[in-house]
Design a protein around this motif. Structure first.
Motif, PDB file in Angstrom:
ATOM      1  N   MET A 215       4.915   3.141 -44.404  1.00 23.04           N
ATOM      2  CA  MET A 215       3.749   3.357 -43.570  1.00 23.04           C
ATOM      3  C   MET A 215       2.845   2.119 -43.626  1.00 23.04           C
ATOM      4  O   MET A 215       2.577   1.575 -44.692  1.00 23.04           O
ATOM      5  N   ALA A 216       2.384   1.686 -42.472  1.00 22.83           N
ATOM      6  CA  ALA A 216       1.566   0.479 -42.385  1.00 22.83           C
ATOM      7  C   ALA A 216       0.158   0.733 -42.913  1.00 22.83           C
ATOM      8  O   ALA A 216      -0.398   1.811 -42.734  1.00 22.83           O
ATOM      9  N   SER A 217      -0.407  -0.289 -43.548  1.00 19.94           N
ATOM     10  CA  SER A 217      -1.760  -0.186 -44.073  1.00 19.94           C
ATOM     11  C   SER A 217      -2.776  -0.246 -42.932  1.00 19.94           C
ATOM     12  O   SER A 217      -2.459  -0.661 -41.813  1.00 19.94           O
ATOM     13  N   GLU A 218      -4.002   0.136 -43.228  1.00 22.82           N
ATOM     14  CA  GLU A 218      -5.072   0.048 -42.226  1.00 22.82           C
ATOM     15  C   GLU A 218      -5.290  -1.402 -41.813  1.00 22.82           C
ATOM     16  O   GLU A 218      -5.547  -1.683 -40.640  1.00 22.82           O
ATOM     17  N   ARG A 219      -5.203  -2.332 -42.777  1.00 20.07           N
ATOM     18  CA  ARG A 219      -5.352  -3.762 -42.462  1.00 20.07           C
ATOM     19  C   ARG A 219      -4.280  -4.215 -41.497  1.00 20.07           C
ATOM     20  O   ARG A 219      -4.545  -4.978 -40.577  1.00 20.07           O
ATOM     21  N   TYR A 220      -3.049  -3.761 -41.722  1.00 20.93           N
ATOM     22  CA  TYR A 220      -1.940  -4.139 -40.844  1.00 20.93           C
ATOM     23  C   TYR A 220      -2.175  -3.582 -39.442  1.00 20.93           C
ATOM     24  O   TYR A 220      -2.012  -4.296 -38.446  1.00 20.93           O
ATOM     25  N   GLU A 221      -2.551  -2.323 -39.355  1.00 20.81           N
ATOM     26  CA  GLU A 221      -2.806  -1.698 -38.048  1.00 20.81           C
ATOM     27  C   GLU A 221      -3.927  -2.422 -37.307  1.00 20.81           C
ATOM     28  O   GLU A 221      -3.823  -2.705 -36.119  1.00 20.81           O
ATOM     29  N   LYS A 222      -5.013  -2.733 -38.030  1.00 17.30           N
ATOM     30  CA  LYS A 222      -6.120  -3.471 -37.419  1.00 17.30           C
ATOM     31  C   LYS A 222      -5.632  -4.833 -36.945  1.00 17.30           C
ATOM     32  O   LYS A 222      -5.934  -5.269 -35.833  1.00 17.30           O
ATOM     33  N   GLY A 223      -4.870  -5.512 -37.789  1.00 14.86           N
ATOM     34  CA  GLY A 223      -4.340  -6.826 -37.427  1.00 14.86           C
ATOM     35  C   GLY A 223      -3.457  -6.772 -36.196  1.00 14.86           C
ATOM     36  O   GLY A 223      -3.529  -7.641 -35.325  1.00 14.86           O
ATOM     37  N   MET A 224      -2.615  -5.763 -36.095  1.00  9.68           N
ATOM     38  CA  MET A 224      -1.745  -5.632 -34.917  1.00  9.68           C
ATOM     39  C   MET A 224      -2.569  -5.373 -33.662  1.00  9.68           C
ATOM     40  O   MET A 224      -2.268  -5.913 -32.594  1.00  9.68           O
ATOM     41  N   ASP A 225      -3.619  -4.560 -33.771  1.00  3.95           N
ATOM     42  CA  ASP A 225      -4.490  -4.316 -32.611  1.00  3.95           C
ATOM     43  C   ASP A 225      -5.146  -5.613 -32.151  1.00  3.95           C
ATOM     44  O   ASP A 225      -5.199  -5.907 -30.957  1.00  3.95           O
ATOM     45  N   VAL A 226      -5.639  -6.394 -33.097  1.00  8.14           N
ATOM     46  CA  VAL A 226      -6.272  -7.670 -32.757  1.00  8.14           C
ATOM     47  C   VAL A 226      -5.233  -8.639 -32.199  1.00  8.14           C
ATOM     48  O   VAL A 226      -5.477  -9.324 -31.199  1.00  8.14           O
ATOM     49  N   LEU A 227      -4.072  -8.694 -32.815  1.00 13.54           N
ATOM     50  CA  LEU A 227      -3.003  -9.586 -32.368  1.00 13.54           C
ATOM     51  C   LEU A 227      -2.652  -9.340 -30.906  1.00 13.54           C
ATOM     52  O   LEU A 227      -2.428 -10.280 -30.146  1.00 13.54           O
ATOM     53  N   LYS A 228      -2.642  -8.091 -30.487  1.00 10.67           N
ATOM     54  CA  LYS A 228      -2.315  -7.753 -29.098  1.00 10.67           C
ATOM     55  C   LYS A 228      -3.310  -8.355 -28.112  1.00 10.67           C
ATOM     56  O   LYS A 228      -2.945  -8.655 -26.985  1.00 10.67           O
TER      57      LYS A 228
END
Length: 134
Positions: free
Chosen positions: A1-14
């Motif tokens: 399961m992805a961390s909150e930091r990873y999820e936030k980073g992916m949202d920003v990356l998009k």
């Protein structure tokens, strides 16, 4: 399961990543090419660079890309093309991109600015972008 930091980073990356038929996962190499060598590199890039740094408040996406391009040109780092494409995606005009790089001239010197402009020229030529000059 992805961390909150990873999820936030992916949202920003998009927000910054260009997806097209040639780059279905985006134009940024965020570590997928190093899975066999450093499988956790992508996590570092997504969590730290995008989740923590690009995700910070204070400056808008255009300013973030301009700062990134200026830093890369000043250091002579070759990833400038990738960030020129990112700049176009976030709404920088060709004139803003060229103007920012020219502005670095007294600080970084002619060779680095010329190399940076070559990278910009390559991206603009590939995308059919012209610069309005006086």
């Amino acid at each position: 399961m992805a961390s909150e930091r990873y999820e936030k980073g992916m949202d920003v990356l998009k927000e910054f990543n260009l997806v097209d038929q040639h780059h279905p996962e985006g134009h940024m190499d965020i570590g997928a090419g190093f899975k066999d060598l450093a499988p956790d590199l992508e996590d570092f890039v997504v969590e730290f660079a995008f989740g923590d740094i690009y995700g910070r408040e204070g400056i808008d996406p255009k300013q973030k890309v301009l700062v990134t391009m200026a830093s890369l040109v000043a250091q002579g780092i070759p990833q400038i093309e990738m960030h020129v494409k990112t700049g176009i995606k976030v709404g920088l005009t060709p004139e803003e991109i060229v103007g920012a790089i020219i502005h670095i001239l007294p600080y970084a010197g002619f060779p680095k600015v010329l190399n940076g402009l070559k990278a910009v020229q390559k991206v603009f030529n590939e995308q059919g972008i012209t610069v309005k000059t006086k």
